[in-house]
Design a protein around this motif. Structure first.
Motif, mmCIF file in Angstrom:
data_model
loop_
_atom_site.group_PDB
_atom_site.id
_atom_site.type_symbol
_atom_site.label_atom_id
_atom_site.label_comp_id
_atom_site.label_asym_id
_atom_site.label_seq_id
_atom_site.Cartn_x
_atom_site.Cartn_y
_atom_site.Cartn_z
ATOM 1 N N GLU A 187 0.826 -1.203 0.000
ATOM 2 C CA GLU A 187 0.000 0.000 0.000
ATOM 3 C C GLU A 187 0.863 1.258 0.000
ATOM 4 O O GLU A 187 1.871 1.324 0.676
ATOM 5 N N GLY A 188 0.402 2.258 -0.755
ATOM 6 C CA GLY A 188 0.993 3.588 -0.670
ATOM 7 C C GLY A 188 2.406 3.713 -1.172
ATOM 8 O O GLY A 188 3.101 4.680 -0.825
ATOM 9 N N VAL A 189 2.862 2.775 -1.986
ATOM 10 C CA VAL A 189 4.235 2.823 -2.506
ATOM 11 C C VAL A 189 4.204 3.187 -3.987
ATOM 12 O O VAL A 189 3.552 2.522 -4.787
ATOM 13 N N GLU A 190 4.899 4.252 -4.324
ATOM 14 C CA GLU A 190 5.064 4.644 -5.724
ATOM 15 C C GLU A 190 6.463 4.228 -6.152
ATOM 16 O O GLU A 190 7.456 4.662 -5.563
ATOM 17 N N ILE A 191 6.546 3.357 -7.161
ATOM 18 C CA ILE A 191 7.824 2.798 -7.594
ATOM 19 C C ILE A 191 8.303 3.564 -8.820
ATOM 20 O O ILE A 191 7.586 3.662 -9.826
ATOM 21 N N LEU A 192 9.502 4.095 -8.737
ATOM 22 C CA LEU A 192 10.072 4.896 -9.815
ATOM 23 C C LEU A 192 11.442 4.324 -10.172
ATOM 24 O O LEU A 192 12.123 3.756 -9.319
ATOM 25 N N TYR A 193 11.834 4.463 -11.431
ATOM 26 C CA TYR A 193 13.076 3.860 -11.915
ATOM 27 C C TYR A 193 13.958 4.919 -12.578
ATOM 28 O O TYR A 193 13.446 5.835 -13.233
ATOM 29 N N THR A 194 15.269 4.757 -12.455
ATOM 30 C CA THR A 194 16.166 5.599 -13.250
ATOM 31 C C THR A 194 16.273 5.053 -14.672
ATOM 32 O O THR A 194 16.446 5.805 -15.628
#
Length: 223
Positions: A42-49
């Motif tokens: 829950e509530g995790v925004e996953i971002l990548y380089t």
């Protein structure tokens, strides 16, 4: 919470190469596994380089995380130089208590997840991605590509999952992440299958398997 996942190297920079492996491929595979597992929280925004085989300057990687105002930054690498085992790094001049605490937790969970490998310790370094990021950050070095035994493990997709799992459980414990609630099936909608897996001379082994099957939605009865 925003977590930036950074797969080390890429494009014309393959990173370390040995035993038929390239660091840039392994780091990307591990990062993608981490991201996929984090989708369950829950509530995790996953971002990548990066999500493909492209080159990024070290400063660009940090700039991406800073622009996104990430809460945490993880840079994943594979070691080289004739050693063996796992180690992690935070910025050598950090006085941030959270950065130190997060390293302690995440490092320990990765060591547990990968099993019987040398724990080379929690370290500090003046790496650009640790120095230039505005948020707490960690860099992990996951075994040695030029060590025959380490490389044999790194060739296993299952082992790359284990490495990723250690990172994820570390994040879960460090930040108190909670799994998303799973939708409940109506009893009438469930298909039931009888699974016969054999007999055990040790009841504890039978009970252990029964519990695992129950977690997967099977009915497991010990007779």
């Amino acid at each position: 919470m925003k977590i930036v996942l950074d797969a080390g190297h890429g494009g014309h920079d393959p990173g370390a190469i040995a035993n038929g492996l390239r660091e840039k491929d392994l780091t990307l595979a591990i990062v993608k596994h981490i991201g996929k597992m984090l989708e369950e929280y829950e509530g995790v925004e996953i971002l990548y380089t990066r999500t493909d085989d492209r080159f990024l300057e070290l400063s660009e990687r940090a700039a991406i995380a800073n622009k996104l105002k990430a809460d945490y930054f993880i840079s994943v690498h594979i070691n080289a130089g004739g050693g063996t085992g796992f180690e992690s790094y935070i910025f050598n001049n950090t006085k941030d208590a959270n950065t130190i605490a997060y390293q302690n937790v995440i490092h320990g969970e990765i060591v547990r997840a990968i099993g019987n490998f040398t724990d080379r310790g929690k370290k500090r370094a003046n790496y650009a991605v640790l120095r230039l990021t505005n948020m707490p950050a960690i860099l992990t070095e996951n075994l040695f590509i030029d060590n025959t035994n380490d490389a044999a493990k790194l060739k296993s997709e299952q082992f790359l999952h284990q490495i990723a799992y250690g990172h994820v459980i570390g994040l879960e414990k460090a930040f108190g992440l909670k799994k998303k609630a799973q939708p409940q099936q109506k009893a009438s909608d469930k298909k039931l299958y009888r699974v016969q897996v054999g007999a055990f001379s040790d009841r504890k082994n039978a009970e252990r398997l029964a519990e695992e099957l129950k977690k997967k939605g099977y009915q497991a009865i010990i007779v």
